[in-house]
Each structure stands twice: as structure tokens, then as C-alpha cells.
Design a protein around this motif. Sequence first.
Motif, short mmCIF file in Angstrom:
data_model
loop_
_atom_site.label_atom_id
_atom_site.label_comp_id
_atom_site.label_asym_id
_atom_site.label_seq_id
_atom_site.Cartn_x
_atom_site.Cartn_y
_atom_site.Cartn_z
N GLN A 41 2.22 -4.69 2.09
CA GLN A 41 1.62 -4.27 3.35
C GLN A 41 0.80 -3.01 3.17
OE1 GLN A 41 4.69 -3.96 6.30
NE2 GLN A 41 5.49 -5.99 5.82
N ARG A 42 1.30 -2.07 2.37
CA ARG A 42 0.56 -0.83 2.12
C ARG A 42 -0.73 -1.09 1.35
NH1 ARG A 42 4.14 4.01 0.13
NH2 ARG A 42 2.11 5.00 0.26
N VAL A 43 -0.65 -1.95 0.33
CA VAL A 43 -1.84 -2.28 -0.44
C VAL A 43 -2.86 -2.99 0.44
CG1 VAL A 43 -2.72 -3.67 -2.36
CG2 VAL A 43 -0.63 -2.36 -2.65
N LEU A 44 -2.40 -3.91 1.25
CA LEU A 44 -3.31 -4.64 2.15
C LEU A 44 -3.97 -3.70 3.14
CD1 LEU A 44 -4.38 -7.44 2.86
CD2 LEU A 44 -2.47 -7.69 4.42
N THR A 45 -3.21 -2.76 3.68
CA THR A 45 -3.77 -1.78 4.62
C THR A 45 -4.85 -0.94 3.93
OG1 THR A 45 -1.67 -1.67 5.78
CG2 THR A 45 -3.21 0.14 6.14
N LEU A 46 -4.60 -0.57 2.68
CA LEU A 46 -5.57 0.21 1.93
C LEU A 46 -6.86 -0.58 1.70
CD1 LEU A 46 -6.23 2.74 0.16
CD2 LEU A 46 -5.29 1.45 -1.74
N LEU A 47 -6.73 -1.85 1.37
CA LEU A 47 -7.90 -2.66 1.04
C LEU A 47 -8.66 -3.15 2.27
CD1 LEU A 47 -6.46 -4.79 -1.89
CD2 LEU A 47 -8.04 -2.85 -2.04
N LYS A 48 -8.08 -3.03 3.44
CA LYS A 48 -8.73 -3.53 4.66
C LYS A 48 -9.99 -2.76 5.04
CE LYS A 48 -5.32 -6.20 7.02
NZ LYS A 48 -4.63 -6.48 8.24
N ASP A 49 -10.23 -1.61 4.44
CA ASP A 49 -11.45 -0.88 4.76
C ASP A 49 -12.69 -1.56 4.17
OD1 ASP A 49 -11.34 -0.25 2.08
OD2 ASP A 49 -11.51 1.90 2.36
N GLY A 50 -12.48 -2.53 3.29
CA GLY A 50 -13.60 -3.33 2.80
C GLY A 50 -14.12 -2.97 1.43
N SER A 51 -13.79 -1.80 0.92
CA SER A 51 -14.32 -1.43 -0.39
C SER A 51 -13.39 -1.93 -1.49
CB SER A 51 -14.50 0.08 -0.50
OG SER A 51 -13.26 0.73 -0.38
N PRO A 52 -13.94 -2.61 -2.49
CA PRO A 52 -13.12 -3.10 -3.59
C PRO A 52 -12.58 -1.93 -4.42
CG PRO A 52 -15.42 -3.70 -3.92
CD PRO A 52 -15.32 -2.99 -2.62
N ARG A 53 -11.39 -2.10 -4.97
CA ARG A 53 -10.77 -1.05 -5.76
C ARG A 53 -10.15 -1.64 -7.02
NH1 ARG A 53 -9.94 0.48 -0.51
NH2 ARG A 53 -10.26 2.66 -0.01
N THR A 54 -10.09 -0.83 -8.06
CA THR A 54 -9.41 -1.22 -9.28
C THR A 54 -7.92 -1.00 -9.11
OG1 THR A 54 -9.55 0.98 -10.27
CG2 THR A 54 -11.39 -0.54 -10.71
N PHE A 55 -7.15 -1.53 -10.04
CA PHE A 55 -5.70 -1.36 -10.01
C PHE A 55 -5.35 0.13 -10.04
CE2 PHE A 55 -1.70 -0.80 -12.27
CZ PHE A 55 -0.86 -1.56 -11.49
N LYS A 56 -6.01 0.86 -10.89
CA LYS A 56 -5.74 2.30 -11.02
C LYS A 56 -6.04 3.04 -9.71
CE LYS A 56 -6.76 6.28 -13.90
NZ LYS A 56 -7.50 6.78 -15.05
N GLN A 57 -7.14 2.70 -9.06
CA GLN A 57 -7.49 3.35 -7.80
C GLN A 57 -6.45 3.05 -6.72
OE1 GLN A 57 -11.36 1.59 -7.38
NE2 GLN A 57 -12.41 3.48 -7.97
N VAL A 58 -5.98 1.82 -6.67
CA VAL A 58 -4.96 1.45 -5.69
C VAL A 58 -3.69 2.24 -5.95
CG1 VAL A 58 -3.46 -0.42 -4.88
CG2 VAL A 58 -5.88 -0.86 -5.27
N THR A 59 -3.28 2.32 -7.21
CA THR A 59 -2.07 3.04 -7.57
C THR A 59 -2.16 4.51 -7.21
OG1 THR A 59 -1.76 1.50 -9.41
CG2 THR A 59 -0.48 3.52 -9.47
#
Length: 88
Positions: free
Chosen positions: A17-35
Amino acid sequence: MQAINSVNKVRLPPSSQRVLTLLKDGSPRTFKQVTEEIDISPRTVRYAIKKLKESGLIIEKFNFRDARQVLYQVKDVLTSEEAQKATA
């Protein structure tokens, strides 16, 4: 109580849920950026991404800047961008 995705009725763990909330802004991110942005251990983020991919909520995109990494993006954002290109 766990949140249930309204699209396909999937129960998501809190990390997903936290990862999905982060990605919902629309900008793609790498694994490292998400972490780095959500401050969760890499192992937990890897599991969260796996669950999101299995449920069809996010997709992997090829990273043209660094082919060793992939970009993660919410699936709905991609389809809306494709729709805008098709109507333009």
C-alpha cells in the motif's frame, strides 16, 4: 483491517500500500528510489513490488538511462498517457 483494491479485490500488505501510494503520483521510479523514499528495507520493498505486479497494479518499464535497472509505474497512469497520445 486490510485495504482491498477496488479493481480486482486483492488484499494488499501495508508495504504494498505504501509503495502504491508513492507511485500514484505518476512518475516512474527505480527500485532504489522507491526504497529511499519510503524508508523500508529493500527486502520488504521487493516483496511489495512483487505483490503489486501479481495483482496487475504496477508495471515494469525499460530504463533507457540505465539498462541495468527497471522503472516501476502505476498501470493506470500509463494507460491514461497512451489514451492522450491516441487522441492527440
